[in-house]
Design a protein around this motif. Structure first.
Motif, PDB file in Angstrom:
ATOM      1  N   SER A   9       0.822  -1.215   0.000  1.00 62.67           N
ATOM      2  CA  SER A   9       0.000   0.000   0.000  1.00 62.67           C
ATOM      3  C   SER A   9       0.851   1.259   0.000  1.00 62.67           C
ATOM      4  O   SER A   9       0.584   2.204  -0.751  1.00 62.67           O
ATOM      5  CB  SER A   9      -0.977  -0.002   1.175  1.00 62.67           C
ATOM      6  N   GLY A  10       1.895   1.297   0.833  1.00 68.57           N
ATOM      7  CA  GLY A  10       2.773   2.466   0.859  1.00 68.57           C
ATOM      8  C   GLY A  10       3.532   2.628  -0.448  1.00 68.57           C
ATOM      9  O   GLY A  10       3.666   3.728  -0.971  1.00 68.57           O
ATOM     10  N   GLY A  11       4.016   1.508  -0.974  1.00 68.61           N
ATOM     11  CA  GLY A  11       4.735   1.540  -2.249  1.00 68.61           C
ATOM     12  C   GLY A  11       3.851   2.003  -3.385  1.00 68.61           C
ATOM     13  O   GLY A  11       4.302   2.717  -4.294  1.00 68.61           O
ATOM     14  N   TYR A  68      -2.880  12.712   2.126  1.00 60.74           N
ATOM     15  CA  TYR A  68      -1.919  11.946   2.927  1.00 60.74           C
ATOM     16  C   TYR A  68      -0.744  12.833   3.307  1.00 60.74           C
ATOM     17  O   TYR A  68      -0.438  13.820   2.646  1.00 60.74           O
ATOM     18  CB  TYR A  68      -1.456  10.687   2.187  1.00 60.74           C
ATOM     19  N   VAL A  69      -0.094  12.461   4.394  1.00 59.14           N
ATOM     20  CA  VAL A  69       1.081  13.181   4.870  1.00 59.14           C
ATOM     21  C   VAL A  69       2.294  12.376   4.403  1.00 59.14           C
ATOM     22  O   VAL A  69       2.494  11.242   4.842  1.00 59.14           O
ATOM     23  CB  VAL A  69       1.052  13.320   6.403  1.00 59.14           C
ATOM     24  N   PRO A  70       3.088  12.940   3.493  1.00 57.05           N
ATOM     25  CA  PRO A  70       4.175  12.165   2.887  1.00 57.05           C
ATOM     26  C   PRO A  70       5.114  11.469   3.865  1.00 57.05           C
ATOM     27  O   PRO A  70       5.458  10.298   3.676  1.00 57.05           O
ATOM     28  CB  PRO A  70       4.922  13.196   2.042  1.00 57.05           C
ATOM     29  N   PHE A  71       5.508  12.146   4.953  1.00 52.60           N
ATOM     30  CA  PHE A  71       6.451  11.488   5.860  1.00 52.60           C
ATOM     31  C   PHE A  71       5.820  10.268   6.523  1.00 52.60           C
ATOM     32  O   PHE A  71       6.510   9.283   6.818  1.00 52.60           O
ATOM     33  CB  PHE A  71       7.023  12.479   6.892  1.00 52.60           C
ATOM     34  N   VAL A  72       4.506  10.292   6.749  1.00 50.80           N
ATOM     35  CA  VAL A  72       3.835   9.132   7.351  1.00 50.80           C
ATOM     36  C   VAL A  72       3.830   7.963   6.364  1.00 50.80           C
ATOM     37  O   VAL A  72       4.081   6.816   6.748  1.00 50.80           O
ATOM     38  CB  VAL A  72       2.395   9.478   7.800  1.00 50.80           C
ATOM     39  N   SER A  91      -1.822  21.190   8.832  1.00 52.89           N
ATOM     40  CA  SER A  91      -1.639  20.320   7.658  1.00 52.89           C
ATOM     41  C   SER A  91      -2.919  19.536   7.371  1.00 52.89           C
ATOM     42  O   SER A  91      -3.615  19.095   8.293  1.00 52.89           O
ATOM     43  CB  SER A  91      -0.510  19.315   7.904  1.00 52.89           C
ATOM     44  N   ALA A  92      -3.188  19.367   6.096  1.00 54.30           N
ATOM     45  CA  ALA A  92      -4.319  18.540   5.689  1.00 54.30           C
ATOM     46  C   ALA A  92      -3.982  17.080   5.995  1.00 54.30           C
ATOM     47  O   ALA A  92      -2.819  16.675   5.936  1.00 54.30           O
ATOM     48  CB  ALA A  92      -4.597  18.712   4.200  1.00 54.30           C
ATOM     49  N   PHE A  93      -5.000  16.305   6.354  1.00 52.23           N
ATOM     50  CA  PHE A  93      -4.781  14.899   6.682  1.00 52.23           C
ATOM     51  C   PHE A  93      -6.086  14.128   6.503  1.00 52.23           C
ATOM     52  O   PHE A  93      -7.152  14.718   6.359  1.00 52.23           O
ATOM     53  CB  PHE A  93      -4.275  14.740   8.114  1.00 52.23           C
ATOM     54  N   VAL A 130      -5.058   8.731  11.333  1.00 54.01           N
ATOM     55  CA  VAL A 130      -5.086   8.713  12.800  1.00 54.01           C
ATOM     56  C   VAL A 130      -5.355   7.292  13.279  1.00 54.01           C
ATOM     57  O   VAL A 130      -4.644   6.756  14.144  1.00 54.01           O
ATOM     58  CB  VAL A 130      -6.160   9.690  13.346  1.00 54.01           C
ATOM     59  N   GLY A 131      -6.375   6.667  12.703  1.00 59.03           N
ATOM     60  CA  GLY A 131      -6.716   5.297  13.082  1.00 59.03           C
ATOM     61  C   GLY A 131      -5.615   4.308  12.754  1.00 59.03           C
ATOM     62  O   GLY A 131      -5.292   3.429  13.559  1.00 59.03           O
TER      63      GLY A 131
END
Length: 136
Positions: free
Chosen positions: A32-34, A50-54, A105-107, A112-113
């Protein structure tokens, strides 16, 4: 090479189940991240705000999930330390994420979950491994 930790057959079943789940969780995380990081534009659009660093953190953590799962499967003592490290690192990532959100920041709420589930999952695994071995 360290010897595997001895355990009973009944505890062996849950350990193997946890190990398989950790490996599957890691592989799904990598996929999923890839997909968001390296896949088509559609994948990024579906991910929303999405937050890129996450996403990068989770993607890289996926490799460690798989490694921890293998260590758990093999009964290696270091699997406890790696599981605890994953839980702590994920909690820190959640803290940094929270600071970014508080700064505007937008998220996505699902982030969070997801961070809560990941942190809790690895904290529980570390706790169970600690109880099982009686030592870090």
């Amino acid at each position: 090479m360290e010897p595997p930790i001895e355990h009973s057959t009944s505890s062996s079943r849950w350990v193997k189940g946890v190990a398989l789940f950790a490996i599957a969780f890691g592989l799904l995380t990598l996929f999923s991240g890839g997909n968001v990081l390296f896949g088509p534009d559609d994948a990024r659009e579906l991910a929303g705000a999405y937050v890129p660093f996450v996403v990068w953190f989770n993607f890289l953590a996926g490799f460690f999930y798989v490694l921890a799962g293998i260590g758990i499967w093999l009964g290696r003592a270091w699997a406890f330390g790696l599981s605890a490290l994953i839980a702590a690192a994920t909690a820190m990532a959640a803290l940094v994420f929270g600071i970014q959100v508080l700064q505007g920041s937008a998220f996505e709420m699902r982030t969070v979950g997801a961070l809560a589930v990941r942190t809790g999952f690895w904290a529980v695994i570390a706790m169970l491994l600690f109880r099982r071995t009686g030592r870090p």
